[in-house]
Design an enzyme around this catalytic site. Structure first.
Site, mmCIF file in Angstrom:
data_model
loop_
_atom_site.group_PDB
_atom_site.id
_atom_site.type_symbol
_atom_site.label_atom_id
_atom_site.label_comp_id
_atom_site.label_asym_id
_atom_site.label_seq_id
_atom_site.Cartn_x
_atom_site.Cartn_y
_atom_site.Cartn_z
ATOM 1 N N ASP A 19 17.651 2.716 106.848
ATOM 2 C CA ASP A 19 19.018 3.218 106.924
ATOM 3 C C ASP A 19 19.649 3.293 105.535
ATOM 4 O O ASP A 19 19.372 2.454 104.671
ATOM 5 C CB ASP A 19 19.847 2.293 107.818
ATOM 6 C CG ASP A 19 21.144 2.932 108.278
ATOM 7 O OD1 ASP A 19 21.293 4.161 108.149
ATOM 8 O OD2 ASP A 19 22.016 2.196 108.756
ATOM 9 N N HIS A 36 16.950 11.455 101.555
ATOM 10 C CA HIS A 36 15.698 11.370 102.306
ATOM 11 C C HIS A 36 14.497 11.555 101.378
ATOM 12 O O HIS A 36 13.490 10.852 101.502
ATOM 13 C CB HIS A 36 15.676 12.427 103.405
ATOM 14 C CG HIS A 36 16.746 12.241 104.444
ATOM 15 N ND1 HIS A 36 16.952 11.043 105.095
ATOM 16 C CD2 HIS A 36 17.684 13.110 104.924
ATOM 17 C CE1 HIS A 36 17.960 11.177 105.948
ATOM 18 N NE2 HIS A 36 18.426 12.410 105.859
ATOM 19 N N LEU A 130 -4.089 -2.090 107.609
ATOM 20 C CA LEU A 130 -2.747 -1.980 108.190
ATOM 21 C C LEU A 130 -2.642 -0.783 109.132
ATOM 22 O O LEU A 130 -3.135 0.302 108.839
ATOM 23 C CB LEU A 130 -1.722 -1.833 107.058
ATOM 24 C CG LEU A 130 -0.274 -1.575 107.477
ATOM 25 C CD1 LEU A 130 0.350 -2.839 108.056
ATOM 26 C CD2 LEU A 130 0.551 -1.081 106.288
#
Length: 245
Positions: A19, A36, A130
């Site tokens: 955020d 972004h 991962l």
């Protein structure tokens, strides 16, 4: 801070609500899409940091079902950015033995976005490190709704008995089936809510809120969150004396 982390007490699954991109861009006097674009470094830092530590799963809340209501130019820019980012970051995923996954309704994503995403998922499917999970066109309420419909269909078809439905059955119909529930949630930008994210899965998740805007988030912030997690006592309804036996 990395040296202070107890490798025997790592969260198996970390979820992140990324955020603050728009506010970061506004501070720079730029359009929201600029925020972004500048968030990609944060994604890379956190992903590589989790891979280095040995975290099993990392879920990034990239686009919610509610985000379609944003201005069309921003949504279009986000989808184009996603395609470019997946293409550019694929070598990094391969180098770090990271497999890509996604949760959410892919059917509503633009054709090019969906194709690039599915291709990257396939190309990294044999990686054993991962698990990087992108939550795209996702919401917790959507997840519970689609799971409920699927269970209802199987009850109607006679493949499951209503009396056999328990928490483990429901979990198996969620989009996160096969992954650990998140043990740590990180939300940036100072907001303190979960925004319709992993509602079922976060029943016992430890939450870490930071005022740092997502484009400024780096490895040291990740390590700070993990250290905070390791300093907490997780009781799961028990009392301290039972946990510390």
């Amino acid at each position: 801070m990395k040296e202070q982390i107890n490798s025997n007490n790592l969260p198996k699954h970390i979820a992140v609500i990324m955020d603050g991109n728009g506010r970061w861009a506004k501070q720079k006097g730029a359009a929201r899409i600029f925020g972004h674009k500048n968030a990609i470094k944060a994604v890379r830092e956190v992903t590589e940091g989790c891979a280095e530590l040995g975290v099993d799963c990392l879920t990034l809340y990239a686009f919610s079902t509610e985000n379609w209501a944003r201005p069309k130019a921003e949504v279009s820019g986000l989808m184009s950015l996603l395609v470019a980012t997946i293409k550019d970051e694929l070598p990094t995923l391969q180098k770090n033995n990271i497999s890509l996954h996604s949760i959410g309704d892919r059917s509503e994503l633009p054709k090019e976005t969906r194709a690039k995403l599915e291709s990257a998922i396939q190309e990294t499917s044999t990686n054993t490190g991962l698990k990087l999970i992108l939550a795209l066109n996702y919401s917790g309420k959507w997840d519970l709704t689609q799971a409920t419909k699927a269970i209802a269909d199987d009850v109607k078809a006679g493949t499951i008995n209503p009396e056999d439905i328990d928490q483990s059955v429901i979990a198996g119909y969620l989009s996160t089936a096969g992954f650990h529930d998140p043990e740590l949630l990180i939300r940036t930008s100072g907001e303190m809510r979960i925004s319709n994210f992993l509602l079922w899965q976060m029943a016992y998740t430890e939450m870490f809120f930071t005022p740092v805007l997502w484009p400024d988030f780096r490895r040291e912030h990740l390590f700070e969150a993990i250290l905070a997690y390791q300093g907490r006592e997780r009781r799961f309804g028990k009392i301290s004396e039972q946990v510390n036996l």
